[in-house]
Design a protein around this motif. Structure first.
Motif, short mmCIF file in Angstrom:
data_model
loop_
_atom_site.label_atom_id
_atom_site.label_comp_id
_atom_site.label_asym_id
_atom_site.label_seq_id
_atom_site.Cartn_x
_atom_site.Cartn_y
_atom_site.Cartn_z
N THR A 114 -12.60 0.24 12.62
CA THR A 114 -13.06 -1.12 12.36
C THR A 114 -14.51 -1.28 12.80
OG1 THR A 114 -10.83 -1.99 12.67
CG2 THR A 114 -12.64 -3.56 12.84
N ALA A 115 -14.82 -0.80 14.01
CA ALA A 115 -16.18 -0.95 14.53
C ALA A 115 -17.19 -0.20 13.68
CB ALA A 115 -16.23 -0.46 15.98
N ILE A 116 -16.85 1.01 13.25
CA ILE A 116 -17.76 1.78 12.40
C ILE A 116 -18.08 1.01 11.12
CG2 ILE A 116 -17.92 3.81 10.88
CD1 ILE A 116 -16.36 5.36 13.05
N GLN A 117 -17.03 0.52 10.47
CA GLN A 117 -17.23 -0.15 9.18
C GLN A 117 -17.98 -1.47 9.31
OE1 GLN A 117 -14.22 0.55 5.89
NE2 GLN A 117 -12.90 0.43 7.69
N LEU A 118 -17.63 -2.26 10.33
CA LEU A 118 -18.30 -3.54 10.48
C LEU A 118 -19.76 -3.35 10.87
CD1 LEU A 118 -15.68 -5.88 12.23
CD2 LEU A 118 -16.31 -5.75 9.83
N ALA A 119 -20.03 -2.45 11.81
CA ALA A 119 -21.41 -2.21 12.22
C ALA A 119 -22.24 -1.71 11.04
CB ALA A 119 -21.45 -1.21 13.37
N LYS A 120 -21.68 -0.80 10.26
CA LYS A 120 -22.39 -0.28 9.09
C LYS A 120 -22.61 -1.38 8.05
CE LYS A 120 -24.23 3.32 7.08
NZ LYS A 120 -25.37 4.01 7.71
N ALA A 121 -21.59 -2.19 7.82
CA ALA A 121 -21.69 -3.25 6.82
C ALA A 121 -22.76 -4.27 7.17
CB ALA A 121 -20.33 -3.95 6.66
N PHE A 122 -22.98 -4.45 8.48
CA PHE A 122 -23.98 -5.44 8.91
C PHE A 122 -25.29 -4.79 9.34
CE2 PHE A 122 -20.10 -7.88 8.92
CZ PHE A 122 -20.51 -9.11 8.45
N GLY A 123 -25.55 -3.57 8.82
CA GLY A 123 -26.89 -3.02 8.89
C GLY A 123 -27.27 -2.18 10.08
N ALA A 124 -26.30 -1.64 10.82
CA ALA A 124 -26.61 -0.81 11.99
C ALA A 124 -26.54 0.67 11.63
CB ALA A 124 -25.65 -1.12 13.13
N ARG A 125 -27.23 1.49 12.43
CA ARG A 125 -27.03 2.94 12.39
C ARG A 125 -25.90 3.25 13.37
NH1 ARG A 125 -30.73 8.02 14.51
NH2 ARG A 125 -29.67 9.62 13.25
N VAL A 126 -24.88 3.98 12.91
CA VAL A 126 -23.63 4.08 13.66
C VAL A 126 -23.40 5.50 14.19
CG1 VAL A 126 -21.13 3.76 13.58
CG2 VAL A 126 -22.63 2.21 12.30
N PHE A 127 -23.13 5.57 15.50
CA PHE A 127 -22.73 6.79 16.17
C PHE A 127 -21.28 6.63 16.64
CE2 PHE A 127 -27.24 6.58 16.50
CZ PHE A 127 -27.75 7.84 16.73
N THR A 128 -20.55 7.74 16.72
CA THR A 128 -19.21 7.66 17.29
C THR A 128 -18.83 8.98 17.94
OG1 THR A 128 -16.92 6.99 16.86
CG2 THR A 128 -17.95 8.42 15.23
N THR A 129 -17.86 8.93 18.85
CA THR A 129 -17.31 10.14 19.45
C THR A 129 -15.84 10.27 19.03
OG1 THR A 129 -16.58 9.00 21.48
CG2 THR A 129 -18.80 9.94 21.48
N VAL A 130 -15.44 11.51 18.78
CA VAL A 130 -14.05 11.82 18.41
C VAL A 130 -13.67 13.17 19.02
CG1 VAL A 130 -14.02 10.47 16.27
CG2 VAL A 130 -14.86 12.82 16.23
N GLY A 131 -12.39 13.55 18.88
CA GLY A 131 -11.91 14.72 19.60
C GLY A 131 -11.76 16.00 18.81
N SER A 132 -12.21 16.04 17.55
CA SER A 132 -12.10 17.27 16.76
C SER A 132 -13.10 17.22 15.62
CB SER A 132 -10.69 17.44 16.20
OG SER A 132 -10.45 16.50 15.17
N ASP A 133 -13.36 18.38 15.03
CA ASP A 133 -14.27 18.44 13.89
C ASP A 133 -13.68 17.73 12.68
OD1 ASP A 133 -16.08 19.85 15.43
OD2 ASP A 133 -15.48 21.82 14.66
N ASP A 134 -12.36 17.82 12.51
CA ASP A 134 -11.72 17.10 11.41
C ASP A 134 -11.91 15.59 11.56
OD1 ASP A 134 -10.89 19.43 10.23
OD2 ASP A 134 -8.82 19.31 10.97
N LYS A 135 -11.81 15.11 12.79
CA LYS A 135 -12.00 13.68 13.03
C LYS A 135 -13.47 13.29 12.84
CE LYS A 135 -7.98 12.45 15.78
NZ LYS A 135 -7.49 11.75 16.99
N CYS A 136 -14.40 14.22 13.12
CA CYS A 136 -15.81 13.96 12.82
C CYS A 136 -15.98 13.67 11.33
CB CYS A 136 -16.68 15.15 13.22
SG CYS A 136 -17.02 15.29 14.99
N ALA A 137 -15.34 14.51 10.51
CA ALA A 137 -15.43 14.31 9.06
C ALA A 137 -14.82 12.98 8.64
CB ALA A 137 -14.73 15.46 8.33
N ALA A 138 -13.68 12.63 9.26
CA ALA A 138 -13.03 11.36 8.93
C ALA A 138 -13.92 10.19 9.32
CB ALA A 138 -11.68 11.27 9.64
N ALA A 139 -14.51 10.25 10.51
CA ALA A 139 -15.38 9.16 10.97
C ALA A 139 -16.56 8.98 10.03
CB ALA A 139 -15.85 9.44 12.39
N LYS A 140 -17.11 10.07 9.56
CA LYS A 140 -18.23 9.97 8.62
C LYS A 140 -17.78 9.36 7.29
CE LYS A 140 -21.21 13.59 10.51
NZ LYS A 140 -21.87 14.90 10.26
#
Length: 331
Positions: A161-187
């Motif tokens: 939710t935070a990734i999508q809302l921040a991106k939708a309202f014009g922010a550059r978004v960083f996140t942390t996750v626990g695997s490379d597969d989750k990195c791909a999902a977050a992107k």
């Protein structure tokens, strides 16, 4: 709409593991002024439900002791003073408890009409995370277009939710996750930079990606040693917002860095706030976010669904931390 006198629900029988979640037949909640009774179609599962089950997050005094902080469904009855909603309206609602049931009582001010373009399952996964993110990232954290934002746990309910809302309202978004597969999902949800915290120090990656400046806002639910790392990762005049402490609420912090960088450290918990306060968040989301959800500009990723009676299995799924998106109970 003719109402039954009893309903199926899930109670917390003692405290402990998922097995303490037990199906029960209970009386319907009494309809009180300013509230609506919702025939529940779906109920989101959230980390606070797990904490409540473990005995670490009791329901506020005067509210249902059943778990469940968000529901979607159809208004089955209305209490005195209800003016915005009518019997038969499809809604999603933030509740202080009672969501794991066939019927749930919700303050009218905490209800939002469900867009026709989304399912009840998607609607049931919105309130807890969207209310939490909107208040803490935009109202409390003050994120503005053009700023940079970091959220930990980018593939959980709050994270997506935070990734999508921040991106939708014009922010550059960083996140942390626990695997490379989750990195791909977050992107795939819109993150510009996804960091595998098991192999990289997120504060160092943030510094490198921002040419030493750091990010403007961080939303954290981890705590512990992340608190000091968050402070290092913040830009001058940055804001750190804590909404949970999965690794503990105590840390050794060098407050000289806080002073020199003019940082703001804040946090909040939503469940104990007044209905009027939550209603203010509901109106902001109704105006600024729900139209984007209705237009499918913002998605509600669903990891899995479980029948109400299998709430224990839903909690088992959550505790694996393998889920990507929301876990939802269907009624």
């Amino acid at each position: 709409m003719t109402l039954p006198t009893t309903m199926n629900a899930v109670v917390i029988d003692g405290k402990g593991g998922p097995e303490v979640l037990q199906p029960r037949e209970l009386p319907l909640p009494a309809i009180t002024p300013g509230h609506v009774l919702i025939k529940v179609a779906a109920a989101g599962v959230n980390r606070p439900d797990v904490l409540q089950r473990q005995g670490n997050y009791p329901a506020p005094k005067g509210h249902s002791e059943l778990p469940g902080l968000e529901v979607s469904g159809v208004v089955a009855a209305i209490g005195e003073g209800v003016t915005r909603l009518s019997v038969g309206d499809a809604v999603l609602a933030l509740v202080a408890g009672g969501g794991y049931a066939e019927y749930a009582l919700a303050p009218e001010v905490c209800c939002i009409k469900k867009p026709d373009t989304i399912s009840f399952v998607e609607a049931g996964a919105i309130p807890e995370t969207f209310f939490t993110v909107w208040h803490n990232v935009f109202e409390r954290g003050g994120l503005t277009p053009g700023e940079s934002f970091l959220v930990h746990g980018g593939t959980g309910g709050i994270g997506v939710t935070a990734i999508q809302l921040a991106k939708a309202f014009g922010a550059r978004v960083f996140t942390t996750v626990g695997s490379d597969d989750k990195c791909a999902a977050a992107k795939s949800f819109g993150a510009d930079v996804a960091i595998n915290y098991r192999t990289e120090d997120f504060s160092e990656v943030v510094k490198a990606e921002t040419k030493g400046r750091g990010v403007n806002v961080i939303l954290d639910m981890v705590g512990g040693d992340y608190i000091e790392k968050n402070i290092r990762a913040l830009a001058d005049d940055g804001r750190l917002v804590n909404i949970a402490f999965q690794q503990g609420s105590k840390a050794n912090v060098d407050f000289m860095r806080v002073m020199l960088k003019r940082l703001t450290l804040t946090g909040s918990t939503l469940r104990i706030r007044s209905d009027e306060f939550k209603g203010g968040i509901a109106r902001a989301i109704e105006e600024k976010v729900i139209p984007r959800v209705a237009a499918r500009e913002i998605e509600v990723p669903i990891d899995s669904t479980f029948p109400l009676a299998e709430a224990a299995k839903a909690h088992q799924r959550m505790e694996t931390s393998e889920h990507i998106g929301k876990i939802v109970l269907t009624v």
